[in-house]
Design a protein around this motif. Structure first.
Motif, short mmCIF file in Angstrom:
data_model
loop_
_atom_site.label_atom_id
_atom_site.label_comp_id
_atom_site.label_asym_id
_atom_site.label_seq_id
_atom_site.Cartn_x
_atom_site.Cartn_y
_atom_site.Cartn_z
N UNK A 42 0.83 -1.20 0.00
CA UNK A 42 0.00 0.00 0.00
C UNK A 42 0.87 1.26 0.00
N UNK A 43 1.97 1.22 0.74
CA UNK A 43 2.88 2.38 0.75
C UNK A 43 3.45 2.61 -0.65
N UNK A 44 3.82 1.52 -1.31
CA UNK A 44 4.38 1.63 -2.66
C UNK A 44 3.36 2.24 -3.62
N UNK A 45 2.12 1.83 -3.46
CA UNK A 45 1.04 2.32 -4.33
C UNK A 45 0.76 3.80 -4.13
N UNK A 46 0.81 4.26 -2.90
CA UNK A 46 0.41 5.64 -2.58
C UNK A 46 1.58 6.64 -2.55
N UNK A 47 2.81 6.14 -2.58
CA UNK A 47 3.96 7.03 -2.37
C UNK A 47 4.62 7.52 -3.66
N UNK A 48 4.08 7.14 -4.81
CA UNK A 48 4.73 7.49 -6.08
C UNK A 48 4.97 8.99 -6.23
N UNK A 49 3.96 9.79 -5.88
CA UNK A 49 4.10 11.24 -6.04
C UNK A 49 4.34 11.97 -4.73
N UNK A 51 6.01 10.69 -1.72
CA UNK A 51 6.80 9.79 -0.86
C UNK A 51 7.31 10.48 0.40
N UNK A 52 7.48 11.82 0.36
CA UNK A 52 8.01 12.52 1.53
C UNK A 52 7.10 12.35 2.74
N UNK A 53 5.80 12.13 2.50
CA UNK A 53 4.87 11.90 3.60
C UNK A 53 5.25 10.69 4.44
N UNK A 54 5.91 9.73 3.81
CA UNK A 54 6.25 8.49 4.50
C UNK A 54 7.62 8.51 5.16
N UNK A 55 8.42 9.52 4.85
CA UNK A 55 9.75 9.61 5.44
C UNK A 55 9.71 10.33 6.79
N UNK A 56 8.65 11.09 7.05
CA UNK A 56 8.44 11.73 8.35
C UNK A 56 6.94 11.82 8.59
N UNK A 193 11.90 9.33 -7.15
CA UNK A 193 13.13 8.62 -6.83
C UNK A 193 13.14 8.17 -5.37
N UNK A 194 12.65 9.03 -4.48
CA UNK A 194 12.58 8.66 -3.07
C UNK A 194 11.57 7.54 -2.84
N UNK A 195 10.49 7.54 -3.64
CA UNK A 195 9.51 6.45 -3.56
C UNK A 195 10.17 5.13 -3.95
#
Length: 261
Positions: A42-49, A51-56, A193-195
């Motif tokens: 799910x993270x992979x699916x939602x983090x494409x654009x 991804x910074x939301x998932x790093x913090x 790239x971060x995703x």
């Protein structure tokens, strides 16, 4: 977090029975692994654009975010947890034995075969065999090597933000943060790239976790997963408690306001 708490309770109950049911423990272990696979998917699916939301993540405490590596825990920390549990459970056994000065040789044998009441050989992390320890050590070295490669890639992406076009646009714009299509494209590319790094990091976390439980016995693996979930939930609560204390000490300001000051 709710799912983690649920799995923690299930593992706890399965481990607390006198006679361990290996099939039930293995089912719980597979369920825990599937939970992480679903989460990573799910993270992979939602983090494409974004991804910074998932790093913090905003749902984490400041303490948790300060400890994150690539949007989660370091895979090598799983192995450190194995070592910590092995050491503490071994110490616990010997402490229990030496606190009872009336035990005979048979008592020593019994003490060395127990950690929690009724646990037999192979059911405690202190029962790790030489072969298991060698495999875990080899996995530790390979995991650290893989982590270092991802860390270098992350460093390179971070350095790119101090280059053209982002840094140059920031310098020449009269209005700070003024919209710029070239910058937007560069930041979109950076997020993508971060995703990709997040996907690789989650894959390494999952691979390391799977290999650890394959090395351990069913009871050891369940104990390990239980310890990991308890640590995860405890860090969240400790982080919340520390933030509440800081807010109270600052007269009711939020953590963000305290940080800005």
């Amino acid at each position: 977090m709710s799912l983690q708490a649920k799995r923690m309770t299930e593992l706890k109950e399965a481990l607390s029975t006198g006679e361990k049911d290996d099939d039930k423990l293995r089912d719980l272990i597979r369920t825990a692994i599937r939970d992480f696979e679903d989460y990573a998917g799910k993270r992979s699916e939602h983090s494409c654009r974004f991804s910074s939301n998932y790093f913090a993540p905003k749902w984490n405490t400041c303490l948790e975010n300060a400890l994150l590596w690539m949007g989660g825990c370091r895979p090598s920390s799983f192995i450190r947890l194995v070592y910590a549990m092995c050491g503490s459970q071994t110490e616990h056994r010997f402490t229990n034995f030496f606190n009872n000065t009336n035990q005979d040789i048979h008592g020593l044998s019994m003490a060395l075969g127990e950690t929690r009441g009724g646990i037999g050989a192979g059911e405690s992390m202190s029962d790790l065999t030489a072969e298991q320890i060698i495999k875990i050590n080899e996995l530790h070295l390979k995991t650290i090597e893989a982590e270092n490669k991802l860390t270098k890639l992350s460093a390179s992406l971070q350095e790119d933000t101090a280059d053209t076009p982002i840094a140059v646009a920031a310098f020449y714009k009269e209005v700070i943060g003024q919209a710029d299509m070239a910058v937007e494209r560069a930041l979109d590319k950076h997020e993508e790239d971060m995703a990709g790094l997040l996907v690789q990091a989650d894959k390494l976390r999952l691979t390391t976790l799977t290999k650890i439980v394959d090395i351990l016995t069913a009871a050891q693996a369940a104990d390990f997963l239980l310890a990991g979930k308890k640590l995860h939930l405890a860090m969240h609560e400790w982080g919340r408690s520390r933030e509440h204390r800081r807010i109270e000490a600052s007269g009711g300001d939020t953590i963000g306001e305290v940080a800005r000051e």
